[in-house]
Design an enzyme around this catalytic site. Structure first.
Site, PDB file in Angstrom:
ATOM      1  N   LYS A  13      32.824  45.797  58.551  1.00 10.18           N
ATOM      2  CA  LYS A  13      33.552  44.523  58.505  1.00 10.18           C
ATOM      3  C   LYS A  13      34.995  44.740  58.020  1.00 10.18           C
ATOM      4  O   LYS A  13      35.936  44.196  58.603  1.00 10.18           O
ATOM      5  CB  LYS A  13      32.787  43.571  57.573  1.00 10.18           C
ATOM      6  CG  LYS A  13      33.326  42.168  57.513  1.00 10.18           C
ATOM      7  CD  LYS A  13      32.241  41.186  57.087  1.00 10.18           C
ATOM      8  CE  LYS A  13      32.049  41.097  55.595  1.00 10.18           C
ATOM      9  NZ  LYS A  13      33.141  40.423  54.888  1.00 10.18           N
ATOM     10  N   GLY A  82      37.136  35.682  52.724  1.00  8.79           N
ATOM     11  CA  GLY A  82      38.173  36.056  51.767  1.00  8.79           C
ATOM     12  C   GLY A  82      39.102  37.114  52.341  1.00  8.79           C
ATOM     13  O   GLY A  82      40.317  37.084  52.118  1.00  8.79           O
ATOM     14  N   ARG A 110      37.678  29.986  45.631  1.00 12.44           N
ATOM     15  CA  ARG A 110      37.963  31.377  45.204  1.00 12.44           C
ATOM     16  C   ARG A 110      39.449  31.558  44.887  1.00 12.44           C
ATOM     17  O   ARG A 110      40.304  30.927  45.494  1.00 12.44           O
ATOM     18  CB  ARG A 110      37.508  32.353  46.308  1.00 12.44           C
ATOM     19  CG  ARG A 110      36.002  32.294  46.515  1.00 12.44           C
ATOM     20  CD  ARG A 110      35.535  33.214  47.611  1.00 12.44           C
ATOM     21  NE  ARG A 110      35.702  34.616  47.264  1.00 12.44           N
ATOM     22  CZ  ARG A 110      35.453  35.616  48.099  1.00 12.44           C
ATOM     23  NH1 ARG A 110      35.043  35.372  49.338  1.00 12.44           N
ATOM     24  NH2 ARG A 110      35.624  36.866  47.709  1.00 12.44           N
ATOM     25  N   ASP A 302      29.903  45.208  46.869  1.00 14.69           N
ATOM     26  CA  ASP A 302      29.153  44.317  47.766  1.00 14.69           C
ATOM     27  C   ASP A 302      27.659  44.652  47.803  1.00 14.69           C
ATOM     28  O   ASP A 302      26.858  43.876  48.327  1.00 14.69           O
ATOM     29  CB  ASP A 302      29.722  44.388  49.188  1.00 14.69           C
ATOM     30  CG  ASP A 302      31.131  43.801  49.253  1.00 14.69           C
ATOM     31  OD1 ASP A 302      31.483  42.988  48.378  1.00 14.69           O
ATOM     32  OD2 ASP A 302      31.888  44.170  50.170  1.00 14.69           O
TER      33      ASP A 302
HETATM   34  C1  S3P Z   1      36.988  43.795  51.001  1.00 16.76           C
HETATM   35  C2  S3P Z   1      37.188  44.098  49.690  1.00 16.76           C
HETATM   36  C3  S3P Z   1      36.278  43.705  48.608  1.00 16.76           C
HETATM   37  C4  S3P Z   1      34.915  43.314  49.143  1.00 16.76           C
HETATM   38  C5  S3P Z   1      35.018  42.414  50.337  1.00 16.76           C
HETATM   39  C6  S3P Z   1      35.785  43.077  51.460  1.00 16.76           C
HETATM   40  C7  S3P Z   1      38.001  44.216  51.984  1.00 16.76           C
HETATM   41  O1  S3P Z   1      36.832  42.611  47.917  1.00 16.76           O
HETATM   42  O2  S3P Z   1      34.144  42.693  48.136  1.00 16.76           O
HETATM   43  O3  S3P Z   1      33.713  42.097  50.810  1.00 16.76           O
HETATM   44  O4  S3P Z   1      37.699  44.270  53.190  1.00 16.76           O
HETATM   45  O5  S3P Z   1      39.122  44.524  51.567  1.00 16.76           O
HETATM   46  P1  S3P Z   1      37.938  42.827  46.754  1.00 16.76           P
HETATM   47  O6  S3P Z   1      39.022  43.588  47.357  1.00 16.76           O
HETATM   48  O7  S3P Z   1      38.386  41.472  46.342  1.00 16.76           O
HETATM   49  O8  S3P Z   1      37.216  43.535  45.664  1.00 16.76           O
END
Ligand code: S3P
Length: 415
Positions: A13, A82, A110, A302
């Site tokens: 992802k 996010g 968030r 995660d």
């Molecule tokens: C991600 C970074 C992580 C992870 C999220 C995906 C990314 O979050 O928990 O599922 O693709 O950069 P954080 O960077 O906020 O720790």
């Protein structure tokens, strides 16, 4: 019943989001195969399309024309994602776009100030609802800064790097612990000027477009972790995970499984587009409790929900500290774990920044509150493999955020 067989997962992802975004900065046509099938990555695609990027499906591939962005005429709906929100805030700010970002209830609760703080130091003019969505960014001239990030977050790091591509001069960011490093690796491979010195990454203004590329996205280790956990939990299980991304910043879960006593074997390994990919074999063994410290958390953030499920079946205490970021994921995952593991009869103690689980305890079937969080839904489906009585999820469909095929594939591997 055991979990046996081979599985290949759709593309990671994190890399899928980045591949779409970086292809939009390239001077020509890029082709991406094995893109994540999850709804979050579709969200990134739709947001880029709303900014004028042309993206087409070709058999199982996605073809994308890099070029100029336009101001979207509607708010960008970032859904539950996010990564879409935070990375696009950086990318589009650097490209001088006017846009409003909105999202679902979870995303709207968030924190986004972690992105707006560095971007406003770079010169971005924006409005937000107390550092949360909805957020409007206004075309601004950005200047490079050095930013000391208070959190080990790849999303913060990536947003600053992507904004830096459109800022005057040099932009750098230092993080307290190394987080996933896909943005800098990909940029480096595509002609962006990136330099990495320990925990500091620096980029310069992208004077010319990135090189168009062909990429097959490696299998998602965060999704693979649920199948690895299933094999670790159910006796006589033995599975092979094929073509999985094994970037060291992402495989904390496999290190943790090894420390718990599970057989984790790396079979073949190879390199593609700067990332290491491999086939892994995981087989059942009795487990023991482990301690996970702050330094290890970014490498398995995660995967902590499913590690917690495993800990209920391990001998002794599992202690997780320094994981306060879990409270601000798609839901408060520490709370979600405590509520649901307690319902199932596990012994879990809630900490501000983690939890302590005392195992092994038998698990009962229960009605699980997923809080619409895909990783909570998958973790408790795995718990259901060893529970006495059924696990019933309130919103099973939320797995489609990262892996719509989850239940079908888990059924296929049960023999
Ligand atoms: C991600 C970074 C992580 C992870 C999220 C995906 C990314 O979050 O928990 O599922 O693709 O950069 P954080 O960077 O906020 O720790």
């Amino acid at each position: 019943m055991a979990i046996r067989g081979k599985i290949s997962l759709p593309g990671d992802k994190s890399i899928s989001h980045r591949a779409l975004m970086l292809a939009s900065l390239a001077g020509g046509e890029s082709r991406i195969s094995n893109l994540s099938t999850g709804a979050d990555v579709q969200t990134t695609r739709k947001c880029l399309e709303a900014c004028g990027v042309i993206i087409e499906d070709n058999k199982n591939d996605v073809i994308l024309q890099g070029g100029d962005y336009i101001d979207p005429d509607q708010p960008l709906n970032c859904g539950n994602s996010g990564t879409t929100t935070r990375l696009l805030l950086g990318l589009l700010s650097g490209q001088g776009i006017n846009a409003t970002f909105v999202g679902d209830d979870s995303l709207s609760s968030r924190p986004m100030d972690r992105i707006l703080d560095p971007l406003s130091q770079m010169g971005l003019k924006s409005e937000s609802k107390n550092g949360k969505l909805p957020i409007t960014i206004n075309k601004s001239t950005l200047c490079g800064i050095h930013y000391e990030s208070p959190v080990a977050s790849a999303q913060v790091k990536s947003a600053v790097i992507l904004a830096g591509l459109g800022a005057k001069g040099k932009t750098s960011i230092a993080e307290p612990i190394l987080s996933r490093n896909h943005t800098e690796k990909m940029l480096d491979g595509l002609g962006g000027k990136v330099s990495i010195d320990g925990l500091t990454t620096a980029v310069s203004n992208l004077m010319s477009p990135l090189t168009p590329f062909k990429l097959s996205v490696p299998g998602d280790p965060s999704t693979a972790a649920f199948f690895a956990a299933a094999a670790a939990l159910v006796s006589h299980s033995d599975i092979q995970l094929n073509c999985i991304l094994i970037n060291p910043t992402r495989i904390g879960v496999f290190r943790a499984l090894g420390s718990m006593g599970i057989n984790v074997k790396y079979l073949e390994q190879w390199e593609e587009a700067g990332e290491t990919i491999g086939n892994l074999n995981i087989s059942y063994q009795p487990m023991k409790g482990i301690t996970i410290t702050k330094d290890e958390v970014p490498g398995l953030i995660d995967e902590l929900p499913v590690i917690a499920v495993l800990a209920t079946q391990a001998n002794g205490k599992t202690i997780v500290r320094g994981a306060e970021e879990l409270r601000i994921k798609e839901c408060d995952r520490i709370h979600a774990l405590c509520v649901n593991l307690n319902k199932m009869g596990a012994e879990i103690e809630e900490l501000d920044d983690g939890f302590i689980i005392n195992g092994p305890t038998p698990l009962n079937g229960a009605e699980i509150e997923t809080f619409h969080d895909h990783r909570i839904a998958m973790a408790f489906t795995i718990a259901g493999l060893v529970s006495e009585g059924d696990v019933v999820l309130d919103h099973p469909e939320c797995v489609s955020i990262s892996y719509p095929e989850f239940y079908k594939e888990l059924d296929r591997l049960q023999s």
